[in-house]
Design a protein around this motif. Structure first.
Motif, short mmCIF file in Angstrom:
data_model
loop_
_atom_site.label_atom_id
_atom_site.label_comp_id
_atom_site.label_asym_id
_atom_site.label_seq_id
_atom_site.Cartn_x
_atom_site.Cartn_y
_atom_site.Cartn_z
N ALA A 123 0.84 -1.20 0.00
CA ALA A 123 0.00 0.00 0.00
C ALA A 123 0.88 1.25 0.00
O ALA A 123 0.58 2.22 -0.71
CB ALA A 123 -0.93 -0.01 1.20
N ILE A 125 -0.10 2.79 -3.36
CA ILE A 125 -1.21 3.70 -3.09
C ILE A 125 -0.71 5.04 -2.56
O ILE A 125 -1.01 6.09 -3.12
CB ILE A 125 -2.22 3.05 -2.11
N TYR A 126 0.05 4.98 -1.47
CA TYR A 126 0.56 6.22 -0.87
C TYR A 126 1.76 6.79 -1.62
O TYR A 126 2.11 7.94 -1.43
CB TYR A 126 0.95 5.98 0.60
#
Length: 176
Positions: A160, A164-165
């Protein structure tokens, strides 16, 4: 606290070594045949126990290294993520220790004379006790599955952060 923001080479080697050992240990544990009352452990179980001892030694060395060479938390992360990461890391240490020790206890309670890769005998942690062996086997299985879930969460969090981040958290443990 330390100013070090990256994990050093030794910490990275311990991390990836423990992962590699677990990648061998889990399938071996799942695929080896059951050993019924009165039977002696075969090659698969002997290798499984020996590998568990190597994992125990590696995680202990890694834990000592971590305690003596701390790395500062990534201050770019929200406080809750820093706390979750810290808790997860300590939980991983505890679960690997608990899983390996309950496995060794299980072999002891079964009364098996085990050796480290047939090279040197391993001490018995307890005397033979069928009821305790059954109970500790249950705990060993709970620990192994819990460890697998926490590893999954750890990997999911790392991915993630990468995808994502778009943070560099995962790079702290990657080689190079």
């Amino acid at each position: 606290m330390t100013d070090r923001l990256q994990y050093g080479t030794t910490a990275k080697v311990f991390h990836w070594l423990v992962l590699a050992l677990l990648l061998v240990q889990y399938p071996l544990g799942w695929l080896m045949p059951d050993i019924h009352r009165g039977e002696k452990p075969g090659v698969a179980m002997s290798f499984h126990v020996s590998l568990g001892i190597v994992i125990l030694l590696a995680i202990t060395a890694r834990l000592v290294w971590r305690l003596t060479h701390p790395v500062a938390p990534d201050k770019t992360l929200p406080r809750w993520q820093q706390m979750a990461a810290k808790a997860t890391h300590w939980l991983l240490y505890a679960l690997v220790l608990a899983t390996t020790i309950t496995g060794w206890l299980f072999a002891s309670y079964r009364g098996w004379s085990m050796s480290l890769f047939y090279l040197m005998p391993l001490p018995m942690l307890a005397s033979e006790n069928a009821a305790a062996g059954k109970a500790i086997d249950g705990w060993h299985q709970v620990m192994e599955w819990t460890l697998l879930v926490v590893i999954g969460l750890h990997v999911a969090a790392a991915l993630a952060h990468l995808f994502i981040y778009r943070s560099r958290v995962m790079q702290r443990m990657l080689p190079g």
